[in-house]
Design a protein around this motif. Structure first.
Motif, short mmCIF file in Angstrom:
data_model
loop_
_atom_site.label_atom_id
_atom_site.label_comp_id
_atom_site.label_asym_id
_atom_site.label_seq_id
_atom_site.Cartn_x
_atom_site.Cartn_y
_atom_site.Cartn_z
N ALA A 1 -8.59 11.27 19.80
CA ALA A 1 -7.28 10.68 19.48
C ALA A 1 -6.66 10.05 20.71
N LEU A 2 -6.76 10.73 21.84
CA LEU A 2 -6.21 10.18 23.08
C LEU A 2 -6.95 8.91 23.48
N SER A 3 -8.27 8.93 23.34
CA SER A 3 -9.06 7.73 23.66
C SER A 3 -8.69 6.57 22.74
N ALA A 4 -8.52 6.86 21.45
CA ALA A 4 -8.14 5.81 20.50
C ALA A 4 -6.76 5.25 20.83
N ALA A 5 -5.83 6.12 21.19
CA ALA A 5 -4.48 5.67 21.54
C ALA A 5 -4.52 4.81 22.80
N LYS B 1 -7.06 3.05 23.80
CA LYS B 1 -7.70 1.78 23.42
C LYS B 1 -6.69 0.84 22.77
N VAL B 2 -5.89 1.39 21.86
CA VAL B 2 -4.86 0.58 21.18
C VAL B 2 -3.86 0.05 22.21
N GLY C 1 -3.33 -3.82 23.15
CA GLY C 1 -1.98 -4.39 23.05
C GLY C 1 -1.56 -5.07 24.34
N ALA C 2 -1.85 -4.43 25.47
CA ALA C 2 -1.51 -5.02 26.76
C ALA C 2 -2.29 -6.32 26.98
N ALA D 1 3.84 1.53 19.03
CA ALA D 1 4.00 2.27 17.77
C ALA D 1 2.64 2.71 17.23
N GLU D 2 1.64 1.84 17.32
CA GLU D 2 0.30 2.20 16.84
C GLU D 2 -0.28 3.35 17.67
#
Length: 131
Positions: free
Chosen positions: A28-32, A34-35, A39-40, A105-106
């Motif tokens: 979950a941390l890796s996915a966050a 990545k998002v 985004g950046a 937000a994602e």
């Protein structure tokens, strides 16, 4: 003897379940992350596009103004350009802010979802150990 029967030793936690939970936390941390990174990157790309477009518009506007002979017409045209440029700048800043907000937000949604799952897992583990 009765005292010993009332005394409970702590139950060993389910090591497999703990390892799986930690793995899901990391995923979950890796996915966050990545998002957030995507985004950046999207913000940086859009910012560069806006900058290039602004430079092209400014060059074109300067060329158009240099041919204007009448000072009043030139001043009126400059005022129109400043107004249009300001409007585009505000719109572009809003677009960038929206991109940043959406990305954040994602990422936060992913982390919140995992946190809720982790709390359910903890409840489940506690129920197993006390039951």
């Amino acid at each position: 003897m009765r005292m010993l029967s009332d005394f409970r030793l702590p139950v060993m936690p389910d090591v497999e379940a703990l390892a799986a939970a930690q793995r899901r936390n990391f995923e979950a941390l890796s996915a966050a992350n990545k998002v957030a990174l995507e985004g950046a990157q999207a913000v940086a790309r859009r910012h560069m596009e806006i900058l290039q477009s602004s430079m092209a518009e400014m060059t074109q506007a300067m060329q158009g103004l240099s041919g204007e002979a009448d000072p009043q017409a030139k001043a009126a045209r400059q005022a129109e350009m400043v107004k249009a440029t300001y409007g585009r700048a505000v719109s572009n800043m809003q677009e960038i802010a929206d991109l940043i907000q959406k990305s954040n937000a994602e990422a936060l949604s992913l982390l919140n979802r995992r946190f809720a799952e982790a709390m359910d897992e903890v409840k489940s583990l506690m129920a197993k150990s006390s039951g």
